[in-house]
Design a protein around this motif. Structure first.
Motif, PDB file in Angstrom:
ATOM      1  N   VAL A   1       9.469  -8.190  18.294  1.00  0.00           N
ATOM      2  CA  VAL A   1       8.534  -9.322  18.173  1.00  0.00           C
ATOM      3  C   VAL A   1       7.299  -8.900  17.386  1.00  0.00           C
ATOM      4  CG1 VAL A   1       6.998 -10.838  19.496  1.00  0.00           C
ATOM      5  CG2 VAL A   1       9.358 -10.499  20.236  1.00  0.00           C
ATOM      6  N   TRP A   2       6.768  -7.712  17.681  1.00  0.00           N
ATOM      7  CA  TRP A   2       5.579  -7.221  16.970  1.00  0.00           C
ATOM      8  C   TRP A   2       5.864  -7.077  15.471  1.00  0.00           C
ATOM      9  CZ3 TRP A   2       0.605  -6.492  16.639  1.00  0.00           C
ATOM     10  CH2 TRP A   2       0.102  -5.599  15.703  1.00  0.00           C
ATOM     11  N   TRP A   3       6.989  -6.479  15.117  1.00  0.00           N
ATOM     12  CA  TRP A   3       7.311  -6.281  13.705  1.00  0.00           C
ATOM     13  C   TRP A   3       7.517  -7.612  12.990  1.00  0.00           C
ATOM     14  CZ3 TRP A   3      10.979  -1.882  15.360  1.00  0.00           C
ATOM     15  CH2 TRP A   3      10.260  -0.686  15.435  1.00  0.00           C
ATOM     16  N   ALA A   4       8.145  -8.554  13.665  1.00  0.00           N
ATOM     17  CA  ALA A   4       8.340  -9.880  13.060  1.00  0.00           C
ATOM     18  C   ALA A   4       6.988 -10.548  12.815  1.00  0.00           C
ATOM     19  CB  ALA A   4       9.216 -10.749  13.956  1.00  0.00           C
ATOM     20  N   TRP A   5       6.099 -10.477  13.797  1.00  0.00           N
ATOM     21  CA  TRP A   5       4.770 -11.085  13.636  1.00  0.00           C
ATOM     22  C   TRP A   5       3.982 -10.377  12.528  1.00  0.00           C
ATOM     23  CZ3 TRP A   5      -0.041  -8.839  14.096  1.00  0.00           C
ATOM     24  CH2 TRP A   5      -1.102  -9.716  13.959  1.00  0.00           C
ATOM     25  N   ALA A   6       4.019  -9.052  12.521  1.00  0.00           N
ATOM     26  CA  ALA A   6       3.263  -8.286  11.528  1.00  0.00           C
ATOM     27  C   ALA A   6       3.724  -8.613  10.111  1.00  0.00           C
ATOM     28  CB  ALA A   6       3.394  -6.788  11.800  1.00  0.00           C
ATOM     29  N   ASP A   7       5.014  -8.779   9.922  1.00  0.00           N
ATOM     30  CA  ASP A   7       5.532  -9.107   8.596  1.00  0.00           C
ATOM     31  C   ASP A   7       5.189 -10.537   8.197  1.00  0.00           C
ATOM     32  OD1 ASP A   7       6.525  -6.602   8.186  1.00  0.00           O
ATOM     33  OD2 ASP A   7       8.578  -7.107   8.783  1.00  0.00           O
ATOM     34  N   LYS A   8       5.318 -11.482   9.119  1.00  0.00           N
ATOM     35  CA  LYS A   8       5.046 -12.891   8.806  1.00  0.00           C
ATOM     36  C   LYS A   8       3.557 -13.150   8.563  1.00  0.00           C
ATOM     37  CE  LYS A   8       8.839 -15.428  10.797  1.00  0.00           C
ATOM     38  NZ  LYS A   8       9.316 -16.099   9.619  1.00  0.00           N
ATOM     39  N   SER A   9       2.689 -12.463   9.305  1.00  0.00           N
ATOM     40  CA  SER A   9       1.257 -12.727   9.181  1.00  0.00           C
ATOM     41  C   SER A   9       0.616 -11.990   8.006  1.00  0.00           C
ATOM     42  CB  SER A   9       0.544 -12.321  10.473  1.00  0.00           C
ATOM     43  OG  SER A   9       0.545 -10.916  10.623  1.00  0.00           O
ATOM     44  N   GLY A  10       1.322 -11.030   7.419  1.00  0.00           N
ATOM     45  CA  GLY A  10       0.760 -10.260   6.315  1.00  0.00           C
ATOM     46  C   GLY A  10       0.005  -9.031   6.777  1.00  0.00           C
ATOM     47  N   TYR A  11       0.034  -8.732   8.066  1.00  0.00           N
ATOM     48  CA  TYR A  11      -0.685  -7.577   8.617  1.00  0.00           C
ATOM     49  C   TYR A  11      -0.203  -6.276   7.988  1.00  0.00           C
ATOM     50  CZ  TYR A  11      -2.362  -4.234  12.107  1.00  0.00           C
ATOM     51  OH  TYR A  11      -2.970  -3.175  12.732  1.00  0.00           O
ATOM     52  N   THR A  12       1.097  -6.129   7.853  1.00  0.00           N
ATOM     53  CA  THR A  12       1.671  -4.906   7.294  1.00  0.00           C
ATOM     54  C   THR A  12       1.221  -4.698   5.854  1.00  0.00           C
ATOM     55  OG1 THR A  12       3.607  -5.255   8.688  1.00  0.00           O
ATOM     56  CG2 THR A  12       3.843  -3.694   6.891  1.00  0.00           C
ATOM     57  N   GLN A  13       1.289  -5.740   5.047  1.00  0.00           N
ATOM     58  CA  GLN A  13       0.891  -5.644   3.643  1.00  0.00           C
ATOM     59  C   GLN A  13      -0.600  -5.374   3.508  1.00  0.00           C
ATOM     60  OE1 GLN A  13       3.035  -5.554   1.185  1.00  0.00           O
ATOM     61  NE2 GLN A  13       1.458  -5.260  -0.338  1.00  0.00           N
ATOM     62  N   ARG A  14      -1.396  -6.016   4.358  1.00  0.00           N
ATOM     63  CA  ARG A  14      -2.849  -5.831   4.314  1.00  0.00           C
ATOM     64  C   ARG A  14      -3.219  -4.383   4.622  1.00  0.00           C
ATOM     65  NH1 ARG A  14      -3.712 -10.257   6.766  1.00  0.00           N
ATOM     66  NH2 ARG A  14      -3.739  -9.448   8.888  1.00  0.00           N
ATOM     67  N   LYS A  15      -2.570  -3.785   5.633  1.00  0.00           N
ATOM     68  CA  LYS A  15      -2.833  -2.385   5.975  1.00  0.00           C
ATOM     69  C   LYS A  15      -2.396  -1.451   4.846  1.00  0.00           C
ATOM     70  CE  LYS A  15      -4.831  -2.618   9.865  1.00  0.00           C
ATOM     71  NZ  LYS A  15      -6.196  -2.158  10.008  1.00  0.00           N
ATOM     72  N   ALA A  16      -1.285  -1.744   4.210  1.00  0.00           N
ATOM     73  CA  ALA A  16      -0.816  -0.921   3.094  1.00  0.00           C
ATOM     74  C   ALA A  16      -1.804  -0.998   1.929  1.00  0.00           C
ATOM     75  CB  ALA A  16       0.569  -1.369   2.653  1.00  0.00           C
ATOM     76  N   MET A  17      -2.331  -2.189   1.660  1.00  0.00           N
ATOM     77  CA  MET A  17      -3.292  -2.349   0.571  1.00  0.00           C
ATOM     78  C   MET A  17      -4.595  -1.631   0.887  1.00  0.00           C
ATOM     79  SD  MET A  17      -2.517  -6.294  -0.505  1.00  0.00           S
ATOM     80  CE  MET A  17      -3.965  -6.447  -1.522  1.00  0.00           C
ATOM     81  N   GLU A  18      -5.039  -1.672   2.139  1.00  0.00           N
ATOM     82  CA  GLU A  18      -6.261  -0.957   2.524  1.00  0.00           C
ATOM     83  C   GLU A  18      -6.092   0.549   2.342  1.00  0.00           C
ATOM     84  OE1 GLU A  18      -7.168  -2.147   6.511  1.00  0.00           O
ATOM     85  OE2 GLU A  18      -7.709  -4.183   5.912  1.00  0.00           O
ATOM     86  N   ALA A  19      -4.941   1.077   2.716  1.00  0.00           N
ATOM     87  CA  ALA A  19      -4.681   2.509   2.553  1.00  0.00           C
ATOM     88  C   ALA A  19      -4.646   2.887   1.076  1.00  0.00           C
ATOM     89  CB  ALA A  19      -3.365   2.888   3.223  1.00  0.00           C
ATOM     90  N   MET A  20      -4.036   2.040   0.244  1.00  0.00           N
ATOM     91  CA  MET A  20      -3.973   2.310  -1.189  1.00  0.00           C
ATOM     92  C   MET A  20      -5.373   2.265  -1.802  1.00  0.00           C
ATOM     93  SD  MET A  20      -1.689   0.533  -4.242  1.00  0.00           S
ATOM     94  CE  MET A  20      -1.162  -0.682  -3.106  1.00  0.00           C
ATOM     95  N   ASP A  21      -6.192   1.301  -1.388  1.00  0.00           N
ATOM     96  CA  ASP A  21      -7.559   1.209  -1.899  1.00  0.00           C
ATOM     97  C   ASP A  21      -8.387   2.426  -1.509  1.00  0.00           C
ATOM     98  OD1 ASP A  21      -6.993  -1.204  -3.089  1.00  0.00           O
ATOM     99  OD2 ASP A  21      -7.917  -2.421  -1.497  1.00  0.00           O
ATOM    100  N   ALA A  22      -8.205   2.919  -0.286  1.00  0.00           N
ATOM    101  CA  ALA A  22      -8.933   4.112   0.157  1.00  0.00           C
ATOM    102  C   ALA A  22      -8.525   5.333  -0.664  1.00  0.00           C
ATOM    103  CB  ALA A  22      -8.686   4.351   1.641  1.00  0.00           C
ATOM    104  N   LYS A  23      -7.235   5.462  -0.957  1.00  0.00           N
ATOM    105  CA  LYS A  23      -6.762   6.582  -1.782  1.00  0.00           C
ATOM    106  C   LYS A  23      -7.328   6.495  -3.201  1.00  0.00           C
ATOM    107  CE  LYS A  23      -2.352   7.488   0.472  1.00  0.00           C
ATOM    108  NZ  LYS A  23      -0.891   7.443   0.317  1.00  0.00           N
TER     109      LYS A  23
END
Length: 82
Positions: free
Chosen positions: A38-60
Motif C-alpha cells: 500500500v505504501w509503495w502504491a501511494w508513493a508512486d501515485k502521489s509522486g513522492y518517490t520521484q520528488r525524493k529522487a529529484m531532491e537527491a539529484m539536486d543535492a548531488k
C-alpha cells in the motif's frame, strides 16, 4: 522499507515459534507486507518517490558545483552562503 523489515522479523519469529508471535494468526504476521505494498502504491501515485529522487539529484549537483567552484578558486571554501 520499515514494513518489509518488520514483516521479515515477524515471519522469522512465527517460523521459529517464538512466543507470543507463534500464537498470532498468519494474517497479522503477513500484514506488514500488505502495508508495504500500500505504501509503495501511494508513493508512486502521489509522486513522492520521484520528488525524493529529484531532491537527491539536486543535492548531488549542488555539491558537485561547489567542489568545482572551490577547485577553480572562484569561491573561498571557508566562506559559505547563508
Amino acid at each position: 522499507m520499515a514494513f518489509v523489515i518488520l514483516g521479515v522479523i515477524l515471519l522469522l519469529l512465527k517460523y521459529l515459534e517464538v512466543d507470543p508471535v507463534a500464537a498470532w494468526s498468519w494474517l497479522w504476521v503477513l500484514s506488514p507486507f500488505a502495508g508495504a505494498a500500500v505504501w509503495w502504491a501511494w508513493a508512486d501515485k502521489s509522486g513522492y518517490t520521484q520528488r525524493k529522487a529529484m531532491e537527491a539529484m539536486d543535492a548531488k549537483k549542488e555539491a558537485r558545483r561547489q567542489r568545482a567552484m572551490e577547485a577553480t578558486g572562484q569561491v573561498d571554501p571557508r566562506k559559505r552562503k547563508r
